[in-house]
Design an enzyme around this catalytic site. Structure first.
Site, PDB file in Angstrom:
ATOM      1  N   ARG A  93     -12.358 -39.130  14.233  1.00 13.87           N
ATOM      2  CA  ARG A  93     -11.683 -40.123  13.399  1.00 13.87           C
ATOM      3  C   ARG A  93     -12.766 -40.902  12.655  1.00 13.87           C
ATOM      4  O   ARG A  93     -13.853 -41.127  13.186  1.00 13.87           O
ATOM      5  CB  ARG A  93     -10.882 -41.065  14.301  1.00 13.87           C
ATOM      6  CG  ARG A  93     -10.146 -42.159  13.571  1.00 13.87           C
ATOM      7  CD  ARG A  93      -9.421 -43.047  14.590  1.00 13.87           C
ATOM      8  NE  ARG A  93      -8.764 -44.159  13.940  1.00 13.87           N
ATOM      9  CZ  ARG A  93      -8.501 -45.307  14.550  1.00 13.87           C
ATOM     10  NH1 ARG A  93      -8.854 -45.496  15.814  1.00 13.87           N
ATOM     11  NH2 ARG A  93      -7.890 -46.266  13.896  1.00 13.87           N
ATOM     12  N   HIS A  94     -12.464 -41.306  11.443  1.00 19.48           N
ATOM     13  CA  HIS A  94     -13.396 -42.083  10.627  1.00 19.48           C
ATOM     14  C   HIS A  94     -13.892 -43.331  11.369  1.00 19.48           C
ATOM     15  O   HIS A  94     -13.275 -43.798  12.326  1.00 19.48           O
ATOM     16  CB  HIS A  94     -12.715 -42.517   9.329  1.00 19.48           C
ATOM     17  CG  HIS A  94     -11.497 -43.370   9.571  1.00 19.48           C
ATOM     18  ND1 HIS A  94     -11.566 -44.718   9.866  1.00 19.48           N
ATOM     19  CD2 HIS A  94     -10.197 -43.051   9.590  1.00 19.48           C
ATOM     20  CE1 HIS A  94     -10.357 -45.196  10.041  1.00 19.48           C
ATOM     21  NE2 HIS A  94      -9.493 -44.201   9.888  1.00 19.48           N
ATOM     22  N   GLY A  95     -14.970 -43.912  10.867  1.00 18.70           N
ATOM     23  CA  GLY A  95     -15.490 -45.165  11.406  1.00 18.70           C
ATOM     24  C   GLY A  95     -14.555 -46.332  11.120  1.00 18.70           C
ATOM     25  O   GLY A  95     -13.618 -46.232  10.318  1.00 18.70           O
ATOM     26  N   THR A 122     -12.723 -49.706   9.890  1.00 19.49           N
ATOM     27  CA  THR A 122     -12.505 -50.435   8.639  1.00 19.49           C
ATOM     28  C   THR A 122     -12.091 -51.860   8.991  1.00 19.49           C
ATOM     29  O   THR A 122     -11.775 -52.155  10.149  1.00 19.49           O
ATOM     30  CB  THR A 122     -11.379 -49.799   7.807  1.00 19.49           C
ATOM     31  OG1 THR A 122     -10.142 -49.995   8.494  1.00 19.49           O
ATOM     32  CG2 THR A 122     -11.622 -48.319   7.567  1.00 19.49           C
ATOM     33  N   ASN A 174      -8.709 -51.798  10.631  1.00 16.26           N
ATOM     34  CA  ASN A 174      -8.742 -51.439  12.054  1.00 16.26           C
ATOM     35  C   ASN A 174      -9.053 -52.669  12.895  1.00 16.26           C
ATOM     36  O   ASN A 174      -8.393 -52.938  13.902  1.00 16.26           O
ATOM     37  CB  ASN A 174      -9.804 -50.377  12.344  1.00 16.26           C
ATOM     38  CG  ASN A 174      -9.527 -49.033  11.728  1.00 16.26           C
ATOM     39  OD1 ASN A 174     -10.444 -48.370  11.270  1.00 16.26           O
ATOM     40  ND2 ASN A 174      -8.282 -48.596  11.700  1.00 16.26           N
ATOM     41  N   GLY A 197      -2.723 -46.379   7.084  1.00 15.47           N
ATOM     42  CA  GLY A 197      -2.088 -45.197   6.502  1.00 15.47           C
ATOM     43  C   GLY A 197      -2.735 -44.742   5.219  1.00 15.47           C
ATOM     44  O   GLY A 197      -3.905 -44.393   5.177  1.00 15.47           O
ATOM     45  N   ARG A 211     -12.550 -43.671   3.727  1.00 12.44           N
ATOM     46  CA  ARG A 211     -13.104 -43.919   5.058  1.00 12.44           C
ATOM     47  C   ARG A 211     -13.512 -42.628   5.753  1.00 12.44           C
ATOM     48  O   ARG A 211     -14.516 -42.593   6.464  1.00 12.44           O
ATOM     49  CB  ARG A 211     -12.131 -44.740   5.899  1.00 12.44           C
ATOM     50  CG  ARG A 211     -10.736 -44.145   6.061  1.00 12.44           C
ATOM     51  CD  ARG A 211      -9.757 -45.227   6.503  1.00 12.44           C
ATOM     52  NE  ARG A 211      -8.424 -44.758   6.826  1.00 12.44           N
ATOM     53  CZ  ARG A 211      -7.404 -44.749   5.980  1.00 12.44           C
ATOM     54  NH1 ARG A 211      -7.576 -45.133   4.717  1.00 12.44           N
ATOM     55  NH2 ARG A 211      -6.213 -44.352   6.383  1.00 12.44           N
ATOM     56  N   GLU A 222      -4.274 -39.435   5.879  1.00 11.85           N
ATOM     57  CA  GLU A 222      -3.546 -40.130   6.949  1.00 11.85           C
ATOM     58  C   GLU A 222      -2.042 -40.144   6.689  1.00 11.85           C
ATOM     59  O   GLU A 222      -1.572 -39.955   5.558  1.00 11.85           O
ATOM     60  CB  GLU A 222      -4.086 -41.558   7.111  1.00 11.85           C
ATOM     61  CG  GLU A 222      -3.407 -42.399   8.191  1.00 11.85           C
ATOM     62  CD  GLU A 222      -3.488 -41.845   9.612  1.00 11.85           C
ATOM     63  OE1 GLU A 222      -3.003 -40.716   9.849  1.00 11.85           O
ATOM     64  OE2 GLU A 222      -3.994 -42.561  10.497  1.00 11.85           O
ATOM     65  N   ASP A 242       1.577 -41.315   5.992  1.00 16.87           N
ATOM     66  CA  ASP A 242       2.149 -42.328   5.102  1.00 16.87           C
ATOM     67  C   ASP A 242       3.155 -43.136   5.912  1.00 16.87           C
ATOM     68  O   ASP A 242       4.201 -42.626   6.292  1.00 16.87           O
ATOM     69  CB  ASP A 242       2.819 -41.648   3.906  1.00 16.87           C
ATOM     70  CG  ASP A 242       3.407 -42.626   2.904  1.00 16.87           C
ATOM     71  OD1 ASP A 242       3.550 -43.826   3.238  1.00 16.87           O
ATOM     72  OD2 ASP A 242       3.741 -42.196   1.791  1.00 16.87           O
ATOM     73  N   GLY A 285      -6.527 -41.496  12.700  1.00 18.26           N
ATOM     74  CA  GLY A 285      -5.887 -41.618  14.002  1.00 18.26           C
ATOM     75  C   GLY A 285      -4.600 -40.823  14.129  1.00 18.26           C
ATOM     76  O   GLY A 285      -4.405 -40.080  15.093  1.00 18.26           O
TER      77      GLY A 285
END
Length: 194
Positions: free
Chosen positions: A22-24, A26, A29, A36, A73, A97, A99, A160
């Site tokens: 999963r991206h780092g 933000t 987060n 989304g 991201r 991601e 929606d 996620g």
């Protein structure tokens, strides 16, 4: 895994392993805001997480290609790994991601959000995607990755919600398990295909 084995036999090849991340982090987060399709970049912590992930991937020395969501991201996280490891990034639209419709930009604790995620055939927030729609696009992307990257170890950089669906592709999950499953920012899961 009969479906995977049929697919691999039909295509005559094999992806050795798929690694999912999963991206780092933000700012959304950190604030527990539903992101989304909101396309924002990593915050300072997320940048550091991406660099740590890049070092981990470099130490593993086994990834052949990165396939990433087109969202900022995920692209930034993938770029950190690609630059450290000298790898190519392939952008895959189907890994964007989930929606979340009406829930976009609202608190994760907004009434109805958690429940809506378990109503598989109901669009998120009335105007977003249902889980079935999300699973369809992610599963089709995985089928194509397995077919098109035969013999390669692939790193998938996504989100996620997408990571949760990737988990269901490889492992059965009950509704309760699905609801409670979570992937940390820049966490890494390895799936072997045999």
């Amino acid at each position: 895994m009969p479906r995977l084995k049929r697919l691999l036999k039909y295509n005559g090849g094999i992806v050795l392993k798929i690694f999912s991340t999963r991206h780092g982090q933000t700012s959304y987060n950190k604030q527990e805001i539903i992101m989304g399709t909101t396309d924002i970049d990593l915050d300072e912590t997320g940048e550091k997480q991406a660099l740590i992930l890049a070092e981990k991937i470099a130490d593993m020395n086994c990834i052949d290609i990165i396939i990433a969501s087109p969202m900022k991201r995920a692209q930034r996280t993938a770029r950190a790994v690609a630059e450290r490891c000298g790898l190519e990034i392939v952008t895959e639209e189907r890994l964007r991601e989930w929606d979340y419709g009406y829930y976009e930009g609202k608190s994760r604790f907004t009434e109805g959000f958690a429940e809506n995620k378990t109503e598989f055939g109901v669009r998120m927030g009335k105007s977003g995607e249902s889980l079935m729609q999300l699973a369809h696009r992610v599963y089709s992307a995985l089928d194509d990755i397995i077919k098109n990257y035969s013999g390669k170890n692939v790193l998938i950089v996504s989100h996620g919600g997408v990571c949760r669906v990737i988990e269901t592709y490889f492992n059965d999950m009950t509704t309760e398990q699905f609801s409670n499953w979570f992937m940390d920012n820049c966490g890494l899961i390895e799936y072997s295909i045999d």
